[in-house]
Design a protein around this motif. Sequence first.
Motif, mmCIF file in Angstrom:
data_model
loop_
_atom_site.group_PDB
_atom_site.id
_atom_site.type_symbol
_atom_site.label_atom_id
_atom_site.label_comp_id
_atom_site.label_asym_id
_atom_site.label_seq_id
_atom_site.Cartn_x
_atom_site.Cartn_y
_atom_site.Cartn_z
ATOM 1 N N GLY A 406 58.307 -64.486 76.106
ATOM 2 C CA GLY A 406 58.326 -65.585 77.262
ATOM 3 C C GLY A 406 59.128 -66.699 77.306
ATOM 4 O O GLY A 406 60.167 -66.612 76.967
ATOM 5 N N GLY A 407 58.596 -67.713 77.987
ATOM 6 C CA GLY A 407 59.283 -68.990 78.188
ATOM 7 C C GLY A 407 59.533 -69.828 77.188
ATOM 8 O O GLY A 407 60.308 -70.718 77.144
ATOM 9 N N ALA A 408 58.936 -69.589 75.668
ATOM 10 C CA ALA A 408 59.367 -70.200 74.682
ATOM 11 C C ALA A 408 60.626 -70.242 74.120
ATOM 12 O O ALA A 408 61.377 -70.997 73.534
ATOM 13 N N VAL A 409 61.453 -69.198 74.832
ATOM 14 C CA VAL A 409 62.674 -68.915 74.562
ATOM 15 C C VAL A 409 63.681 -69.926 74.937
ATOM 16 O O VAL A 409 64.735 -70.265 74.456
ATOM 17 N N HIS A 410 63.261 -70.718 76.064
ATOM 18 C CA HIS A 410 64.147 -71.833 76.643
ATOM 19 C C HIS A 410 64.192 -72.949 75.697
ATOM 20 O O HIS A 410 65.136 -73.704 75.882
ATOM 21 N N GLN A 411 63.200 -73.114 74.538
ATOM 22 C CA GLN A 411 63.132 -74.257 73.835
ATOM 23 C C GLN A 411 62.928 -73.514 72.389
ATOM 24 O O GLN A 411 62.024 -74.332 71.820
ATOM 25 N N PRO A 412 64.061 -73.327 71.844
ATOM 26 C CA PRO A 412 63.708 -72.508 70.439
ATOM 27 C C PRO A 412 63.596 -73.635 69.322
ATOM 28 O O PRO A 412 63.110 -73.542 68.272
ATOM 29 N N TRP A 413 64.077 -74.927 69.769
ATOM 30 C CA TRP A 413 64.165 -76.059 68.694
ATOM 31 C C TRP A 413 62.454 -76.510 68.608
ATOM 32 O O TRP A 413 62.337 -77.358 67.740
ATOM 33 N N ARG A 414 61.491 -76.030 69.331
ATOM 34 C CA ARG A 414 60.266 -76.528 69.340
ATOM 35 C C ARG A 414 59.438 -75.454 68.700
ATOM 36 O O ARG A 414 58.147 -75.536 68.475
ATOM 37 N N LEU A 415 60.021 -74.147 68.455
ATOM 38 C CA LEU A 415 59.341 -73.170 67.398
ATOM 39 C C LEU A 415 58.967 -73.506 66.164
ATOM 40 O O LEU A 415 59.764 -74.501 65.652
ATOM 41 N N PRO A 416 58.097 -73.153 65.492
ATOM 42 C CA PRO A 416 57.711 -73.390 64.059
ATOM 43 C C PRO A 416 58.790 -73.151 63.403
ATOM 44 O O PRO A 416 59.848 -72.224 63.469
ATOM 45 N N ASP A 417 58.890 -74.041 62.265
ATOM 46 C CA ASP A 417 60.220 -74.108 61.275
ATOM 47 C C ASP A 417 60.468 -72.782 60.744
ATOM 48 O O ASP A 417 61.573 -72.310 60.431
ATOM 49 N N THR A 418 59.464 -71.964 60.479
ATOM 50 C CA THR A 418 59.504 -70.713 59.975
ATOM 51 C C THR A 418 60.308 -69.504 60.816
ATOM 52 O O THR A 418 61.034 -68.720 60.296
ATOM 53 N N VAL A 419 59.943 -69.846 61.955
ATOM 54 C CA VAL A 419 60.558 -68.915 63.026
ATOM 55 C C VAL A 419 61.888 -69.396 63.376
ATOM 56 O O VAL A 419 62.929 -68.738 63.494
ATOM 57 N N ARG A 420 62.207 -70.741 63.334
ATOM 58 C CA ARG A 420 63.424 -71.346 63.914
ATOM 59 C C ARG A 420 64.595 -71.027 62.729
ATOM 60 O O ARG A 420 65.766 -70.569 62.912
ATOM 61 N N ARG A 421 64.196 -71.064 61.426
ATOM 62 C CA ARG A 421 64.958 -70.911 60.235
ATOM 63 C C ARG A 421 65.488 -69.557 60.309
ATOM 64 O O ARG A 421 66.729 -69.148 59.797
ATOM 65 N N GLY A 422 64.832 -68.606 60.976
ATOM 66 C CA GLY A 422 65.285 -66.996 60.959
ATOM 67 C C GLY A 422 66.256 -66.763 62.173
ATOM 68 O O GLY A 422 66.692 -65.594 62.370
ATOM 69 N N LEU A 423 66.599 -67.889 62.815
ATOM 70 C CA LEU A 423 67.255 -67.374 64.081
ATOM 71 C C LEU A 423 68.761 -67.699 63.704
ATOM 72 O O LEU A 423 69.121 -68.831 63.252
ATOM 73 N N ASP A 424 69.456 -66.654 64.195
ATOM 74 C CA ASP A 424 71.005 -66.884 64.037
ATOM 75 C C ASP A 424 71.369 -67.618 65.390
ATOM 76 O O ASP A 424 72.384 -66.990 66.251
ATOM 77 N N TYR A 425 70.841 -68.906 65.854
ATOM 78 C CA TYR A 425 71.326 -69.477 66.879
ATOM 79 C C TYR A 425 71.301 -71.030 66.651
ATOM 80 O O TYR A 425 70.509 -71.357 66.084
ATOM 81 N N PRO A 426 72.246 -71.771 67.142
ATOM 82 C CA PRO A 426 72.573 -73.111 66.693
ATOM 83 C C PRO A 426 71.394 -73.931 67.399
ATOM 84 O O PRO A 426 71.017 -73.552 68.356
ATOM 85 N N GLY A 427 71.160 -75.158 66.815
ATOM 86 C CA GLY A 427 70.393 -76.142 67.615
ATOM 87 C C GLY A 427 71.203 -77.104 68.482
ATOM 88 O O GLY A 427 72.518 -76.659 68.638
#
Length: 441
Positions: A406-427
């Motif tokens: 969903g729309g959560a993809v537009h603000q990945p910096w607001r995802l839980p730390d456990t999810v955000r750390r697993g992304l190969d995408y810059p802040g």
Amino acid sequence: MRAAVVLLTRDLRVRDNPALAAACANAEQVVPLYVLDPKLGRLSPNRTRFLRQALADLRATLRDKGGDLVIRTGDPVAEAVEVARAAGAEGIGMAADVSRYARTREQRLREECERHRMSLKLFPGLTVVDPGALRPGGGGSAYKVFSPYHRTWRAATWRDEVATPDRITLPDGITAGHLPDPPPGESPDAAVGGETEARRKFATWMRHIGPYPELHNDMAADGTSRLSPYLRFGCLSPLELANAAIKQGAEEYARQLCWRDFYYQIALMMPDLSTQPIRPSGDTSWRSDTDALQHWRDGLTGVPVVDAGMRQMRAEGWMHNRARLITAAFLTKHLGVDWRPGVQWFFRWLLDGDVPNNSGNWQWVAGTGNDTRPYRKFNPIRQAQRFDPDGVYVRRYIPELKGIEGGAVHQPWRLPDTVRRGLDYPGPLESHRDEAVWLRP
């Protein structure tokens, strides 16, 4: 008239081509000529590929009509005059253009034609209405505000579409010349050039043009015509397209073609449109940040909707119109970086990149151009939530974020730390974090 030369530039079609139609109507023999100009060929691998494909397609069409596309390489003025003399032509016809380079070429060709006692005749065809035909009241040289231009443009009497030549006869002794194969280009998913493909897409678009007002800003729906590269190279007549749109009641789409004409008449009066602001008072003290500029170019700003647009451009040589606005506004209004490097980067990748529309729209976004509200600032997250609410467009071009729903993809910096750390995408860019209020929770 026994023979005539048509110097083709950005009118690579046989349908509604005024210069070609006039030559075929008034001369017994016609030389359709294209000169591969080394000064233009090195500007963009994507556009070079598209151009070569368009030329190959045009050559095949002309051969079917008994003629050929004559190819030469070098200075277009010298080559055109040499071919005209070899053909015993009394004159050269070509479509009028507005860029500084085109107008210099025209002046040089006119001087050479006079020296060799040949005529040079210019024709319309690159726009719906000739760039210099509509003038504002009070003696102005060009409309600087779109709305009054649109009203005048819509009320104007447009030229009639011209007939397609049935038969073309090439003079004896004129060799066709070698057309190099298309180079690989840089964008793997770029559209194929040529009038044949343009007409196929045109026919398809006319069957789907109805929902355009509702869909043209929907980034996921991809509800635009994608015909701009074909207009840029003249594989499709803008007049034919505008007439067809209006016939089907698609006034909103015709309005977009009017925007194209609007910037052509601006470029006619401002040949330095790519480097000099239309509104000098609107130019600002731009921030020098080569790191931020490179991250923007690479689609690695950490703002998904911006990165998706930049990656689409690299992959396809084209970018959704709403994404163009968002990416350009992000560079200029949020990062504070000068609009001119943005102009050049788009020129490198876009198949439809040209001086009037690319540079004119960049200036509109940057606040140096024709926007009546030059200080407006587009919030990229709100734009994404409005025009890509489910994140479909973003996930299409950023595979690193495909697992986010969903729309959560537009603000990945607001995802839980456990999810955000697993992304190969810059802040988000460090240089941008403090000033970007919309990044905060």
